[in-house]
Scaffold this motif. Sequence first.
Motif, mmCIF file in Angstrom:
data_model
loop_
_atom_site.group_PDB
_atom_site.id
_atom_site.type_symbol
_atom_site.label_atom_id
_atom_site.label_comp_id
_atom_site.label_asym_id
_atom_site.label_seq_id
_atom_site.Cartn_x
_atom_site.Cartn_y
_atom_site.Cartn_z
ATOM 1 N N ARG A 180 -3.399 -3.871 -0.696
ATOM 2 C CA ARG A 180 -2.117 -3.514 -1.291
ATOM 3 C C ARG A 180 -1.230 -2.705 -0.340
ATOM 4 O O ARG A 180 -0.065 -2.465 -0.631
ATOM 5 N N ASP A 181 -1.826 -2.265 0.756
ATOM 6 C CA ASP A 181 -1.043 -1.552 1.776
ATOM 7 C C ASP A 181 -1.343 -2.167 3.135
ATOM 8 O O ASP A 181 -2.362 -1.854 3.747
ATOM 9 N N PRO A 182 -0.460 -3.018 3.647
ATOM 10 C CA PRO A 182 -0.686 -3.641 4.954
ATOM 11 C C PRO A 182 -0.779 -2.631 6.095
ATOM 12 O O PRO A 182 -1.298 -2.957 7.163
ATOM 13 N N GLN A 183 -0.276 -1.401 5.856
ATOM 14 C CA GLN A 183 -0.301 -0.378 6.902
ATOM 15 C C GLN A 183 -1.581 0.466 6.878
ATOM 16 O O GLN A 183 -1.744 1.355 7.720
ATOM 17 N N ALA A 184 -2.482 0.202 5.938
ATOM 18 C CA ALA A 184 -3.724 0.969 5.862
ATOM 19 C C ALA A 184 -4.545 0.777 7.131
ATOM 20 O O ALA A 184 -4.589 -0.319 7.695
ATOM 21 N N VAL A 185 -5.195 1.852 7.580
ATOM 22 C CA VAL A 185 -5.951 1.808 8.836
ATOM 23 C C VAL A 185 -7.424 2.102 8.565
ATOM 24 O O VAL A 185 -7.761 2.793 7.600
ATOM 25 N N PRO A 186 -8.321 1.582 9.402
ATOM 26 C CA PRO A 186 -9.753 1.846 9.208
ATOM 27 C C PRO A 186 -10.067 3.337 9.303
ATOM 28 O O PRO A 186 -9.451 4.074 10.082
#
Length: 245
Positions: A180-186
């Motif tokens: 739901r958030d393409p900007q989420a990072v590992p």
Amino acid sequence: MGVYKAEGVVLRRRALGEADRVITFYTREHGKVDAAARGVRRGTSRLAGRLEPFTHLRLLLAHGRSLDVVAQAEVVAALAPLRTDLHRFGLAALMGELLDAAVPEREALPALFDRFVAALHLVAEDDALRGALWFALQLVSLAGFEPHLTACARCGRPPGGGVRWSHALGGVVCPACAGRDPQAVPLRPEEAAALSRLLTAPPAAVPAATPPRPERLLDLLRGYAEHRLEMRLRSPAVMGRFPPP
């Protein structure tokens, strides 16, 4: 002209006229306060050396018509390494900018003041990165944006493997919600666990903390704070020019 006492830290300064400065203090009793320091840009001023950035002070301030005035300033802690070490200065500047953006004028929050002073001591005297990371967590939490660290910010379930971090969703997210958030990072599980420990740690426990990759975690919290506070920090550019030794 009435006077009042305050315990405060110098957040920032700007020139006023030919010889004065406007000092922004963050105080325990009155929150963020602007006050004029008369004549401090002259070489003969006794106040000038006490009003350096990040100095912890006891103040006597006088009410003015448009701007309060610094009547007296007594140094509680000079915290000189915050001005002589460029890396420490950059971290203190980051903390000060975050605080300045998060708190309105004249709104006292003693718990935040106490954490700010404790963090300045940590950055000046101990592991600077851990101190700044600890304060960033305290600030966003006390400002009402405490990040989710032990369960998914969206669905509330334990995130398990494949954890990601989302500024928009509010912290740690599970693989099912991360889309739901393409900007989420590992985010490594041990990094999330370290942030959770630091969030509840008292200042005395911070020097013993061993967060993995503290530089990355601080950058993550900086971005989270910028997103939540809807502002852009200037201090990271300074920190990039003066990395840790």
